[in-house]
Design a protein around this motif. Sequence first.
Motif, PDB file in Angstrom:
ATOM      1  N   PRO A  11      61.160  -7.825  18.887  1.00 55.99           N
ATOM      2  CA  PRO A  11      60.752  -9.231  18.964  1.00 55.99           C
ATOM      3  C   PRO A  11      61.583 -10.094  19.907  1.00 55.99           C
ATOM      4  O   PRO A  11      61.089 -11.112  20.408  1.00 55.99           O
ATOM      5  N   HIS A  12      62.842  -9.715  20.167  1.00 51.63           N
ATOM      6  CA  HIS A  12      63.674 -10.543  21.037  1.00 51.63           C
ATOM      7  C   HIS A  12      63.489 -10.195  22.515  1.00 51.63           C
ATOM      8  O   HIS A  12      64.129 -10.806  23.369  1.00 51.63           O
ATOM      9  N   GLN A  13      62.611  -9.231  22.831  1.00 53.43           N
ATOM     10  CA  GLN A  13      62.414  -8.807  24.215  1.00 53.43           C
ATOM     11  C   GLN A  13      61.043  -9.255  24.720  1.00 53.43           C
ATOM     12  O   GLN A  13      60.040  -9.104  24.026  1.00 53.43           O
ATOM     13  N   ALA A  14      61.032  -9.785  25.934  1.00 51.11           N
ATOM     14  CA  ALA A  14      59.774 -10.199  26.561  1.00 51.11           C
ATOM     15  C   ALA A  14      59.175  -9.034  27.326  1.00 51.11           C
ATOM     16  O   ALA A  14      59.867  -8.109  27.730  1.00 51.11           O
ATOM     17  N   ALA A  15      57.870  -9.049  27.523  1.00 47.94           N
ATOM     18  CA  ALA A  15      57.200  -7.980  28.264  1.00 47.94           C
ATOM     19  C   ALA A  15      55.863  -8.480  28.767  1.00 47.94           C
ATOM     20  O   ALA A  15      55.336  -9.500  28.312  1.00 47.94           O
ATOM     21  N   GLU A  16      55.326  -7.778  29.731  1.00 45.68           N
ATOM     22  CA  GLU A  16      53.986  -8.080  30.213  1.00 45.68           C
ATOM     23  C   GLU A  16      53.287  -6.762  30.498  1.00 45.68           C
ATOM     24  O   GLU A  16      53.925  -5.713  30.623  1.00 45.68           O
ATOM     25  N   VAL A  17      51.975  -6.805  30.565  1.00 46.04           N
ATOM     26  CA  VAL A  17      51.194  -5.594  30.789  1.00 46.04           C
ATOM     27  C   VAL A  17      50.287  -5.795  31.998  1.00 46.04           C
ATOM     28  O   VAL A  17      49.721  -6.874  32.190  1.00 46.04           O
ATOM     29  N   THR A  18      50.223  -4.787  32.831  1.00 42.52           N
ATOM     30  CA  THR A  18      49.273  -4.790  33.940  1.00 42.52           C
ATOM     31  C   THR A  18      48.303  -3.650  33.695  1.00 42.52           C
ATOM     32  O   THR A  18      48.708  -2.505  33.518  1.00 42.52           O
ATOM     33  N   GLY A  19      47.035  -3.945  33.644  1.00 40.67           N
ATOM     34  CA  GLY A  19      46.055  -2.940  33.253  1.00 40.67           C
ATOM     35  C   GLY A  19      46.104  -2.759  31.746  1.00 40.67           C
ATOM     36  O   GLY A  19      46.377  -3.685  31.000  1.00 40.67           O
ATOM     37  N   GLY A  20      45.865  -1.549  31.297  1.00 37.51           N
ATOM     38  CA  GLY A  20      45.868  -1.275  29.869  1.00 37.51           C
ATOM     39  C   GLY A  20      44.529  -1.590  29.241  1.00 37.51           C
ATOM     40  O   GLY A  20      43.664  -2.224  29.839  1.00 37.51           O
ATOM     41  N   ASN A  25      40.644  -8.711  20.366  1.00 39.20           N
ATOM     42  CA  ASN A  25      41.096  -9.634  19.314  1.00 39.20           C
ATOM     43  C   ASN A  25      42.564  -9.391  19.043  1.00 39.20           C
ATOM     44  O   ASN A  25      43.044  -8.259  19.083  1.00 39.20           O
ATOM     45  N   GLY A  26      43.290 -10.469  18.757  1.00 38.06           N
ATOM     46  CA  GLY A  26      44.691 -10.363  18.407  1.00 38.06           C
ATOM     47  C   GLY A  26      45.606 -10.412  19.619  1.00 38.06           C
ATOM     48  O   GLY A  26      45.155 -10.318  20.765  1.00 38.06           O
ATOM     49  N   GLU A  27      46.899 -10.563  19.349  1.00 34.83           N
ATOM     50  CA  GLU A  27      47.912 -10.633  20.401  1.00 34.83           C
ATOM     51  C   GLU A  27      48.848  -9.438  20.262  1.00 34.83           C
ATOM     52  O   GLU A  27      49.702  -9.415  19.391  1.00 34.83           O
ATOM     53  N   PRO A  28      48.718  -8.429  21.117  1.00 35.92           N
ATOM     54  CA  PRO A  28      49.481  -7.192  20.955  1.00 35.92           C
ATOM     55  C   PRO A  28      50.930  -7.327  21.421  1.00 35.92           C
ATOM     56  O   PRO A  28      51.262  -8.161  22.255  1.00 35.92           O
TER      57      PRO A  28
END
Length: 375
Positions: A11-20, A25-28
């Motif tokens: 939870p304390h780490q940020a991330a982003e996704v490209t593609g996938g 529904n929902g926030e993964p």
Amino acid sequence: MGAHMRYGMNPHQAAEVTGGPAALNGEPSMINYLDALNASALVREADAATGLPAAASFKHVSPAGAAVAGKIDDVASETWRVHDDGGLISAYVRARDADPKSSFGDVVALSRPVDTATAEFLRSVICDAVIAPGYEEGAVALLSGKRGGRFLVFEADAGGAAAPGAPRAARRGARAGPGCRRRRDRAAGRSARRRRPPRCAAGHDRRPVHPVELRRAGACRCRDRHRAGQQNRVDCVRLAGAKARVWWLRRHAFVCELPEVAGMRRQDRLNWQIRFAGAEMTRAQRAEFAELFGAEASDRYADAGWRDAWCADLAGVTLVSDGFLPFRDNVDHAAEYGVATIVEPGGSTRTDEVVAAAAEHGITHVQTGLRLFRH
């Protein structure tokens, strides 16, 4: 620019996704994405290899269970209140029932589009997400109301890729941390180019692998196309064997016929049945068990004789390893849990000893010649 994720590995780490896969529904979180990607790859390959709908129950990027569609036995049918012998629901019930304690709060992967009946069933079990190559009209709406609207619904590309336009190499990482890149494995059941085809070895007798044996191969241990996986060698064999033994003991009348307790939820009853079958209660749990289920059940818990007698009939189990078995003790332990077939890459400096041990125990030994580590 990638899409923002709820958080990265923690939870304390940020991330982003490209593609996938698309999140309908929902926030993964990042782990949700990794579970969905890996689980989707597994069921897609299982479906391609067997021609049957496949399902997996994933936790922390590893399968708690996986199965293809087929007959649900009486115990699983009673447990999950499902009567389906070949549809998509049957694949997931068989996968979840392999290790229902570990499957609690899982990511569900399905190889075929989700119909409304399957969506209704998923609403009735404790799971956090589902990924499938499509959804019938109304199915996403049914699922989106689960967990107060936070239930994750992913859509995989029906054409086979993890997501439309996704590169052939999988990549994962997080901000402020190194990423990694790896080539995807070839589908299960197909040897890589220039690799020798899988062969059975029993002593000096070698033959091509029978399609039924390939159909069974898919994770660490399976019986009747049920699978449950773990992550190391001899301890893996012992732990997976213990899980297979508990699965089998759950079919014993003493376990099935534990008295019903008013107001007890399905998962709580399942957990008590697993503790009872596996003789794995703490002192405090034993006292609670006696209070809940009575003195007769408590006396049976202390008696190991019925467990050993029942497990003497556990047979036809297949043990599969993604890496070679380094010593014969893997085989010796496997034999104690009813293993009839071992599938592994081979190629260890002591593979001859492993082959000889399999022959001693009357176990069919299959060497694929292909390591399939996935990290």
